[in-house]
Design a protein around this motif. Structure first.
Motif, PDB file in Angstrom:
ATOM      1  N   ALA A   1       6.796 -11.443  14.070  1.00 25.72           N
ATOM      2  CA  ALA A   1       5.468 -11.958  14.566  1.00 25.72           C
ATOM      3  C   ALA A   1       4.430 -11.281  13.958  1.00 25.72           C
ATOM      4  O   ALA A   1       4.542 -10.138  13.476  1.00 25.72           O
ATOM      5  CB  ALA A   1       5.337 -11.553  16.321  1.00 25.72           C
ATOM      6  N   LEU A   2       3.205 -11.778  13.777  1.00 23.96           N
ATOM      7  CA  LEU A   2       2.104 -11.255  13.069  1.00 23.96           C
ATOM      8  C   LEU A   2       0.977 -11.359  13.788  1.00 23.96           C
ATOM      9  O   LEU A   2       0.458 -12.442  14.279  1.00 23.96           O
ATOM     10  CB  LEU A   2       1.811 -12.044  11.581  1.00 23.96           C
ATOM     11  N   ASP A   3       0.452 -10.212  14.518  1.00 24.50           N
ATOM     12  CA  ASP A   3      -0.787 -10.119  15.080  1.00 24.50           C
ATOM     13  C   ASP A   3      -1.857  -9.322  14.742  1.00 24.50           C
ATOM     14  O   ASP A   3      -1.712  -8.228  14.515  1.00 24.50           O
ATOM     15  CB  ASP A   3      -0.201  -9.506  16.748  1.00 24.50           C
ATOM     16  N   ASP A   4      -2.797 -10.371  14.093  1.00 23.63           N
ATOM     17  CA  ASP A   4      -4.312  -9.649  13.822  1.00 23.63           C
ATOM     18  C   ASP A   4      -3.842  -8.652  12.400  1.00 23.63           C
ATOM     19  O   ASP A   4      -4.024  -7.631  12.395  1.00 23.63           O
ATOM     20  CB  ASP A   4      -4.774  -8.873  14.827  1.00 23.63           C
ATOM     21  N   GLY A   5      -2.851  -9.273  11.612  1.00 25.75           N
ATOM     22  CA  GLY A   5      -2.358  -8.336  10.672  1.00 25.75           C
ATOM     23  C   GLY A   5      -1.326  -7.584  10.486  1.00 25.75           C
ATOM     24  O   GLY A   5      -0.984  -6.833   9.519  1.00 25.75           O
ATOM     25  N   LYS A   6      -0.805  -7.176  11.918  1.00 28.17           N
ATOM     26  CA  LYS A   6       0.116  -6.336  12.276  1.00 28.17           C
ATOM     27  C   LYS A   6       1.665  -6.817  12.254  1.00 28.17           C
ATOM     28  O   LYS A   6       1.760  -7.964  12.974  1.00 28.17           O
ATOM     29  CB  LYS A   6      -0.030  -5.579  13.472  1.00 28.17           C
TER      30      LYS A   6
ATOM     31  N   ILE B   1       9.439  -1.892  10.282  1.00 32.07           N
ATOM     32  CA  ILE B   1       8.697  -2.539  11.290  1.00 32.07           C
ATOM     33  C   ILE B   1       8.271  -1.348  12.236  1.00 32.07           C
ATOM     34  O   ILE B   1       7.487  -1.025  12.844  1.00 32.07           O
ATOM     35  CB  ILE B   1       8.823  -3.868  11.618  1.00 32.07           C
ATOM     36  N   MET B   2       9.565  -0.631  12.861  1.00 34.00           N
ATOM     37  CA  MET B   2       9.479   0.257  14.079  1.00 34.00           C
ATOM     38  C   MET B   2       8.805   1.301  13.709  1.00 34.00           C
ATOM     39  O   MET B   2       7.964   2.039  14.320  1.00 34.00           O
ATOM     40  CB  MET B   2      10.686   0.399  14.643  1.00 34.00           C
ATOM     41  N   ARG B   3       8.760   1.534  12.380  1.00 31.54           N
ATOM     42  CA  ARG B   3       8.183   2.933  11.905  1.00 31.54           C
ATOM     43  C   ARG B   3       6.737   2.646  11.473  1.00 31.54           C
ATOM     44  O   ARG B   3       6.040   3.417  10.905  1.00 31.54           O
ATOM     45  CB  ARG B   3       8.801   3.569  10.655  1.00 31.54           C
ATOM     46  N   ASP B   4       6.309   1.347  11.325  1.00 29.65           N
ATOM     47  CA  ASP B   4       5.032   0.979  11.173  1.00 29.65           C
ATOM     48  C   ASP B   4       5.004   1.176   9.485  1.00 29.65           C
ATOM     49  O   ASP B   4       3.772   1.901   8.798  1.00 29.65           O
ATOM     50  CB  ASP B   4       3.959   1.788  11.745  1.00 29.65           C
ATOM     51  N   GLN B   5       5.912   1.002   8.620  1.00 25.87           N
ATOM     52  CA  GLN B   5       5.991   0.970   7.377  1.00 25.87           C
ATOM     53  C   GLN B   5       6.128  -0.523   6.696  1.00 25.87           C
ATOM     54  O   GLN B   5       6.464  -0.423   5.434  1.00 25.87           O
ATOM     55  CB  GLN B   5       7.207   2.156   7.054  1.00 25.87           C
ATOM     56  N   ALA B   6       5.881  -1.525   7.313  1.00 26.15           N
ATOM     57  CA  ALA B   6       5.935  -2.832   6.738  1.00 26.15           C
ATOM     58  C   ALA B   6       4.711  -3.583   7.229  1.00 26.15           C
ATOM     59  O   ALA B   6       4.291  -3.499   8.555  1.00 26.15           O
ATOM     60  CB  ALA B   6       7.357  -3.361   7.315  1.00 26.15           C
TER      61      ALA B   6
ATOM     62  N   GLN C   1       0.590  -1.232   0.103  1.00 27.37           N
ATOM     63  CA  GLN C   1      -0.045  -0.101  -0.071  1.00 27.37           C
ATOM     64  C   GLN C   1       0.910   1.260  -0.138  1.00 27.37           C
ATOM     65  O   GLN C   1       2.012   1.217   0.523  1.00 27.37           O
ATOM     66  CB  GLN C   1      -1.006   0.077   1.298  1.00 27.37           C
ATOM     67  N   PRO C   2       0.379   2.323  -0.677  1.00 25.95           N
ATOM     68  CA  PRO C   2       1.116   3.559  -0.453  1.00 25.95           C
ATOM     69  C   PRO C   2       1.461   3.961   0.825  1.00 25.95           C
ATOM     70  O   PRO C   2       0.676   3.737   1.920  1.00 25.95           O
ATOM     71  CB  PRO C   2      -0.028   4.577  -0.941  1.00 25.95           C
ATOM     72  N   GLY C   3       2.834   4.498   1.171  1.00 32.22           N
ATOM     73  CA  GLY C   3       3.346   4.920   2.324  1.00 32.22           C
ATOM     74  C   GLY C   3       3.924   3.853   3.312  1.00 32.22           C
ATOM     75  O   GLY C   3       4.708   4.135   3.944  1.00 32.22           O
ATOM     76  N   TYR C   4       3.895   2.709   2.525  1.00 31.57           N
ATOM     77  CA  TYR C   4       4.539   1.422   3.220  1.00 31.57           C
ATOM     78  C   TYR C   4       5.856   1.126   2.528  1.00 31.57           C
ATOM     79  O   TYR C   4       5.842   1.372   0.983  1.00 31.57           O
ATOM     80  CB  TYR C   4       3.593   0.174   3.277  1.00 31.57           C
ATOM     81  N   LEU C   5       6.804   0.516   2.934  1.00 30.46           N
ATOM     82  CA  LEU C   5       8.023   0.153   2.363  1.00 30.46           C
ATOM     83  C   LEU C   5       8.279  -1.242   2.106  1.00 30.46           C
ATOM     84  O   LEU C   5       9.078  -1.680   0.993  1.00 30.46           O
ATOM     85  CB  LEU C   5       9.196   0.679   3.157  1.00 30.46           C
ATOM     86  N   ALA C   6       7.419  -2.159   2.746  1.00 36.18           N
ATOM     87  CA  ALA C   6       7.703  -3.601   2.531  1.00 36.18           C
ATOM     88  C   ALA C   6       6.337  -4.259   2.961  1.00 36.18           C
ATOM     89  O   ALA C   6       5.714  -4.042   3.782  1.00 36.18           O
ATOM     90  CB  ALA C   6       8.745  -4.153   3.574  1.00 36.18           C
TER      91      ALA C   6
END
Length: 221
Positions: free
Chosen positions: A141-146, A187-192, A119-124
C-alpha cells in the motif's frame, strides 16, 4: 542489474528454446528495450544474471558495447530467486546503491528517477503500478508517499527498484532467497519508500500477453 534467470514456465513452449528476456516484442527482444532505456538514462554498467539457456543471452547481447554499455554476467547453476540472484551478483554490483529491473516486463519507468530517488538511510525505493487483472490484490500500500505492507491503496510492485546492497547482507551467496521477506522487513523498519508509476507497464507472463504487447507496439510505430 537485469534479472534474467527465470525459467518462464508459463511461456512454454516459447521458452523451451529461448530465454524469456530474448522473446521479441515490437521487433526486438524484451531485454533490448531495457538496455536502450538504461543507456538513455545514463547508466554505463549492467549486470545480467541467467540460468536457463543463459549462454543464449550472452551470445545475443555480448559485452553491451553496441548500446554504449558494459555488460557483465552472473551465471547461476540453479535459479536463485530474486534476492538470491542479486546477492550472488553483489561482487559485480559493488558497494553503492544500484537499480534492478525484471527482465520479463516492458515499461517506460524513468530509470534515472529511481537512481536518484533512493535516499541515504533507506534500503529500497520501489516503482509501484496499478494492479493488473492477473494480480488484482496488489503487493503493498502507498499512503501519501508512505510505503506500507497493508492498507487501502494497494498497488503492484513493478519489478523495478533501487536498492542499497545492505538489504541483502543476510543472504548467503549461492543460496535461494526470495525478495518479499526482505522488503517487508525494510518496510517495517521504515527503510523502504516507493512511488506510483502511472505510465506504461506490462508483465509478460503468458504467450497471450506477449502477443498482445507485440501487436500494440507494431501498430504504434
Amino acid at each position: 542489474m537485469i534479472l534474467a534467470a527465470g525459467r518462464g514456465e508459463r511461456m512454454r513452449p516459447l521458452t523451451d528454446t529461448t530465454p524469456k528476456p530474448l522473446l521479441q516484442v515490437g521487433g526486438k527482444p524484451l531485454i533490448v528495450w531495457h538496455l536502450e532505456r538504461l543507456a538513455t538514462a545514463g547508466f554505463k554498467e549492467v549486470v545480467i544474471n541467467h540460468a536457463h539457456l543463459g549462454q543464449h543471452l550472452e551470445n545475443a547481447l555480448g559485452d553491451g558495447a553496441r548500446w554504449g554499455l558494459s555488460i557483465s554476467y552472473s551465471p547461476e547453476q540453479v535459479a536463485l530467486e530474486t534476492a538470491g540472484g542479486i546477492a550472488n551478483a553483489l561482487p559485480l554490483l559493488g558497494d553503492a546503491p544500484f537499480l534492478v529491473v525484471n527482465g520479463d516486463i516492458f515499461c517506460d519507468i524513468d530509470f534515472a528517477q529511481l537512481r536518484e530517488g533512493l535516499q541515504p538511510g533507506y534500503l529500497a525505493y520501489l516503482a509501484l503500478v496499478d494492479n493488473p487483472p492477473q494480480h488484482a490484490h496488489g503487493d503493498f500500500a502507498l499512503d501519501d508517499g508512505k510505503l506500507l505492507i497493508d492498507g487501502r491503496n494497494r498497488l503492484t510492485f513493478s519489478g523495478v527498484a533501487a536498492y542499497d546492497p545492505a538489504l541483502f547482507k543476510g543472504v548467503v551467496r549461492g543460496d535461494v532467497a526470495k525478495l518479499a521477506p526482505l522488503l517487508k522487513e525494510a518496510i517495517m523498519r521504515d527503510q523502504a519508500t516507493a512511488f506510483h508509476h502511472q505510465g506504461v507497464w506490462h508483465d509478460i507472463g503468458t504467450p497471450e500477453r506477449l502477443q498482445s504487447l507485440d501487436e500494440q507496439l507494431r501498430h504504434s510505430v
